[in-house]
Design a protein around this motif. Structure first.
Motif, PDB file in Angstrom:
ATOM      1  N   ARG A  98       0.829  -1.208   0.000  1.00 57.14           N
ATOM      2  CA  ARG A  98       0.000   0.000   0.000  1.00 57.14           C
ATOM      3  C   ARG A  98       0.868   1.265   0.000  1.00 57.14           C
ATOM      4  NH1 ARG A  98      -5.311   1.068   1.034  1.00 57.14           N
ATOM      5  NH2 ARG A  98      -5.508  -0.945   0.006  1.00 57.14           N
ATOM      6  N   ALA A  99       1.952   1.245   0.779  1.00 62.00           N
ATOM      7  CA  ALA A  99       2.847   2.409   0.826  1.00 62.00           C
ATOM      8  C   ALA A  99       3.463   2.657  -0.557  1.00 62.00           C
ATOM      9  CB  ALA A  99       3.937   2.191   1.862  1.00 62.00           C
ATOM     10  N   GLY A 130       1.790   6.636  -6.863  1.00 63.24           N
ATOM     11  CA  GLY A 130       0.660   7.490  -7.247  1.00 63.24           C
ATOM     12  C   GLY A 130       1.014   8.968  -7.088  1.00 63.24           C
ATOM     13  N   ALA A 131       1.697   9.293  -5.985  1.00 67.91           N
ATOM     14  CA  ALA A 131       2.118  10.687  -5.764  1.00 67.91           C
ATOM     15  C   ALA A 131       3.105  11.117  -6.845  1.00 67.91           C
ATOM     16  CB  ALA A 131       2.761  10.810  -4.385  1.00 67.91           C
ATOM     17  N   LEU A 132       3.998  10.206  -7.238  1.00 69.22           N
ATOM     18  CA  LEU A 132       4.963  10.543  -8.299  1.00 69.22           C
ATOM     19  C   LEU A 132       4.246  10.844  -9.614  1.00 69.22           C
ATOM     20  CD1 LEU A 132       7.809  10.763  -9.511  1.00 69.22           C
ATOM     21  CD2 LEU A 132       7.804   8.270  -9.792  1.00 69.22           C
ATOM     22  N   ARG A 168      10.292  -3.956  -4.277  1.00 72.52           N
ATOM     23  CA  ARG A 168      10.786  -2.596  -4.050  1.00 72.52           C
ATOM     24  C   ARG A 168      11.902  -2.255  -5.036  1.00 72.52           C
ATOM     25  NH1 ARG A 168      10.529  -4.071   1.703  1.00 72.52           N
ATOM     26  NH2 ARG A 168      12.770  -4.492   1.641  1.00 72.52           N
ATOM     27  N   PHE A 169      12.775  -3.226  -5.308  1.00 72.34           N
ATOM     28  CA  PHE A 169      13.908  -2.983  -6.212  1.00 72.34           C
ATOM     29  C   PHE A 169      13.423  -2.702  -7.639  1.00 72.34           C
ATOM     30  CE2 PHE A 169      17.722  -4.608  -8.616  1.00 72.34           C
ATOM     31  CZ  PHE A 169      18.559  -3.562  -8.247  1.00 72.34           C
ATOM     32  N   PHE A 170      12.339  -3.373  -8.024  1.00 69.98           N
ATOM     33  CA  PHE A 170      11.802  -3.133  -9.368  1.00 69.98           C
ATOM     34  C   PHE A 170      11.396  -1.663  -9.523  1.00 69.98           C
ATOM     35  CE2 PHE A 170       8.202  -2.615 -12.219  1.00 69.98           C
ATOM     36  CZ  PHE A 170       8.675  -3.181 -13.385  1.00 69.98           C
ATOM     37  N   PHE A 171      10.654  -1.143  -8.540  1.00 71.04           N
ATOM     38  CA  PHE A 171      10.214   0.250  -8.660  1.00 71.04           C
ATOM     39  C   PHE A 171      11.378   1.221  -8.506  1.00 71.04           C
ATOM     40  CE2 PHE A 171       6.060  -1.671  -8.057  1.00 71.04           C
ATOM     41  CZ  PHE A 171       5.318  -0.963  -8.994  1.00 71.04           C
ATOM     42  N   PHE A 172      12.380   0.842  -7.727  1.00 71.44           N
ATOM     43  CA  PHE A 172      13.594   1.673  -7.647  1.00 71.44           C
ATOM     44  C   PHE A 172      14.218   1.822  -9.032  1.00 71.44           C
ATOM     45  CE2 PHE A 172      18.303   1.296  -7.329  1.00 71.44           C
ATOM     46  CZ  PHE A 172      18.575   2.568  -6.847  1.00 71.44           C
ATOM     47  N   LEU A 173      14.380   0.689  -9.725  1.00 72.53           N
ATOM     48  CA  LEU A 173      14.966   0.726 -11.064  1.00 72.53           C
ATOM     49  C   LEU A 173      14.063   1.446 -12.068  1.00 72.53           C
ATOM     50  CD1 LEU A 173      16.430  -2.901 -11.378  1.00 72.53           C
ATOM     51  CD2 LEU A 173      17.718  -0.773 -11.094  1.00 72.53           C
TER      52      LEU A 173
END
Length: 498
Positions: free
Chosen positions: A28-29, A35-37, A107-112
Motif C-alpha cells: 500500500r505504501a 501514485g504521488a509521483l 521494491r527494487f523493481f520500482f527503484f529501477l
C-alpha cells in the motif's frame, strides 16, 4: 511554481521516489508513493508544456532547458510514464500476491523503474550534448537490469545482449559526440558552451560540415542501436519479450523515442551545416530497411510480445522516413507518429501483460477469444492493433498518410515502396493478432485479482482515451509545440496543422 522550478521537480522527482521505494514496507505504501509521483510528473509536465507553448523556453541555469522539442518529449514521457507506473503497480502487485516475487525485489523493481524514467527525463531536458549522453547511458544501465529482472535463462541472455549491443552503440555515439565538440570548439572556443544544444543550433551554419557529417554517421549508428533501427535492432525483440511487461511498454513507448530524439537534435545541426541532402538518404534508407525487416519477421513470430517488439521497429522506421523526407508534412508526420506510437504500443503491451498474467505463456496460437472472454483486455488489444496497423480513426493513420504524401511530392517511387511495405506490415500484424482477439476462448486461465485489474484497466483506459482523442482533434497546446518543432527542421512555419 515557476517553469524553471517545474523543470527541476520533473527531473528530480523520479530519482527521489526511486530512493524512497527502497524504504517502503508495504504494498500500500508503494502504491501511494508511485501514485504521488504520477501526480507530480503530470502537474510539472502541464506547467512546462503550457509555458513553452506560450513561446518561452523553461530554463534552469545553463544546465536544463525545455524548448518545444524537449517539451514534446516531456509530454510523452510524463503521460506514458505515468500510465506505465500505474500499470506496474497492478502487474507487479499481482506477481507479489501470487508469490512469484519477494517484497525486496518488488521494491527494487520500482527503484529501477523510477531511475529509468528519471534518466530519460534528464536526457531530454539537459542542454548539454555530453551530459545527455551520460543520462542516456544511465537509462541503459537501469533498463538492462530491468530486462533481466525475472532471472530466467532467457531473461538474463536478453539482458546481457542488450548491455553488449547498447554499450557498443553508446560508445559509437560518444565518438560522434566528441567529433561534434571538435567542430564546435573551433567556433565557440574551449568552453561548456561548445557542448550546449542551444548554442550549437545558433552557430550551426559556421561549423565544419565534413566533421559534422562524420559525427552524424557515428551518432546515427550509436543512438540508432538504442532506437532499434535495422540492422542494429537484434537486441530489441529479445529484450521486449523477456522484460517484465511494464518495462516492455516503456522500452517501446519511451526508450526508442529518446534515442530518436538524440538523433534528431544532431540532424537539425548537421542539416544547417551540410544540408539535408546528406542526412536524408541515410535516414530514409534505414527507415525503409527497418519497415521491411519488421514486416517479414512479424509474419513468423509465435510470441505475442516479440510480435509487438517487431512492430516497434516498423514504426521507428516510418518516423525515420518522415524525418528523412522532410517538409512540413514529413516532419509533422514523424513527430505525430512518435507520439501516437508511444500511446498505441504501450496500450498493446498493457493488454499483452494481462494475457500473460492470466494464461502464463506468450504463445500466440494458444490465445483465442480475448474479446469474448476478457472484454477489457481484448478490447484494449483490438484498439491498439487497429491503431498500430495504421487504420482510421487513429493518429497513426493520419501520420502515415502525411508521410506517404510528403514522400510522393518528392520521390513518387519512394511513396510506392513505402506503401508496399506498409501494406505488408499491416497484413502480417492483423493476421497474427486478430485470431487472438476473435473466436472462442480455449482456456480460462487464472483470473487476476480485483486490485490488479483496477490499476491495469485504469492505465489501459487512459491510454485509449488519449489515443482516440488525437485521432479526432489536435489540442491547442500541442499545436503550439508542433509549429516551432517543424520550424527547427527548416520547414515552413506557416504550415496549417488541423
Amino acid at each position: 511554481m515557476s517553469p524553471g522550478a517545474s523543470l527541476a521537480v520533473l527531473t528530480l522527482a523520479p530519482l527521489f521516489a526511486g530512493l524512497l521505494s527502497l524504504t517502503t514496507r508495504t504494498k500500500r505504501a508503494m502504491e501511494w508513493l508511485q501514485g504521488a509521483l504520477v501526480v507530480v510528473l503530470l502537474v510539472a509536465m502541464g506547467l512546462i508544456v503550457g509555458h513553452v507553448a506560450s513561446g518561452d523556453d523553461a530554463v534552469v541555469g545553463h544546465l536544463l532547458r525545455a524548448d518545444a522539442l524537449a517539451a514534446f518529449m516531456i509530454l510523452m514521457l510524463a503521460t506514458v510514464g505515468g500510465t506505465g507506473l500505474i500499470y506496474a503497480l497492478g502487474y507487479m502487485g499481482e506477481e507479489l500476491a501470487r508469490g512469484h516475487l519477494e517484497q525486496t525485489r518488488y521494491r527494487f523493481f520500482f527503484f529501477l523503474l523510477n531511475l529509468y524514467l528519471g534518466a530519460m527525463l534528464l536526457a531530454t531536458t539537459l542542454d548539454n550534448i555530453a551530459l545527455m549522453w551520460i543520462a542516456v547511458e544511465g537509462s541503459t544501465l537501469a533498463a538492462a537490469l530491468l530486462v533481466g529482472f525475472e532471472r530466467t535463462k532467457a531473461a538474463l541472455e536478453a539482458g546481457w545482449k542488450y548491455i553488449i549491443l547498447s554499450f557498443i552503440g553508446i560508445a559509437l555515439a560518444l565518438f560522434g559526440t566528441v567529433l561534434v565538440y571538435y567542430a564546435s570548439e573551433r567556433v565557440l572556443g574551449v568552453s561548456m558552451e561548445a557542448l550546449s544544444w542551444s548554442a550549437l543550433r545558433l552557430v550551426a551554419p559556421a561549423l565544419d560540415p565534413t566533421t559534422l557529417k562524420l559525427a552524424f554517421v557515428f551518432v546515427l549508428i550509436g543512438y540508432g542501436t538504442k532506437a532499434g533501427v535495422a540492422p542494429m535492432h537484434t537486441w530489441l525483440p529479445d529484450a521486449h519479450a523477456e522484460a517484465p511487461t511494464p518495462m516492455s511498454a516503456m522500452l517501446s513507448g519511451l526508450m526508442l523515442n529518446i534515442a530518436l530524439y538524440a538523433v534528431l537534435r544532431l540532424k537539425n545541426i548537421v542539416d544547417q551545416a551540410a544540408g539535408a541532402d546528406f542526412t536524408a538518404p541515410i535516414v530514409i534508407g534505414l527507415g525503409l530497411l527497418s519497415i521491411a525487416v519488421s514486416a517479414v519477421f512479424m509474419l513468423i513470430q509465435r510470441d505475442y510480445k516479440r510480435l509487438f517488439a517487431y512492430s516497434s521497429i516498423e514504426h521507428v522506421g516510418i518516423a525515420l522516413v518522415g524525418f528523412g523526407v522532410g517538409g512540413p508534412a514529413g516532419v509533422f508526420g514523424g513527430f505525430f507518429h512518435m507520439l501516437n506510437h508511444a500511446l498505441a504500443k504501450s496500450t498493446a503491451f498493457y493488454a499483452a501483460g494481462l494475457v500473460l498474467l492470466r494464461h502464463g505463456h506468450k504463445v500466440t496460437e494458444r490465445v483465442t477469444g480475448l474479446l469474448r472472454h476478457e472484454p477489457a483486455t481484448g478490447g484494449g488489444m483490438l484498439v491498439a492493433t487497429i491503431a498500430l496497423a495504421g487504420m482510421p480513426p487513429f493518429g497513426l493513420f493520419i501520420s502515415e498518410v502525411l508521410i506517404v504524401t510528403a514522400a510522393y511530392q518528392q520521390r513518387p517511387w519512394l511513396a510506392a515502396v513505402l506503401l508496399g511495405l506498409l501494406a505488408l506490415a499491416f497484413a502480417t500484424l492483423l493476421a497474427q493478432v486478430l485470431p487472438m482477439i476473435l473466436g472462442e476462448p480455449h482456456d480460462d486461465g487464472q483470473r487476476v485479482s480485483v486490485p490488479t485489474r483496477r490499476f491495469t484497466t485504469s492505465a489501459l483506459i487512459v491510454n485509449i482515451i488519449a489515443l482516440g482523442s488525437l485521432g479526432f482533434s489536435m489540442p491547442d497546446f500541442l499545436r503550439e509545440l508542433f509549429i516551432p518543432m517543424i520550424a527547427l527542421f527548416g520547414a515552413d512555419v506557416a504550415v496549417e496543422i488541423p
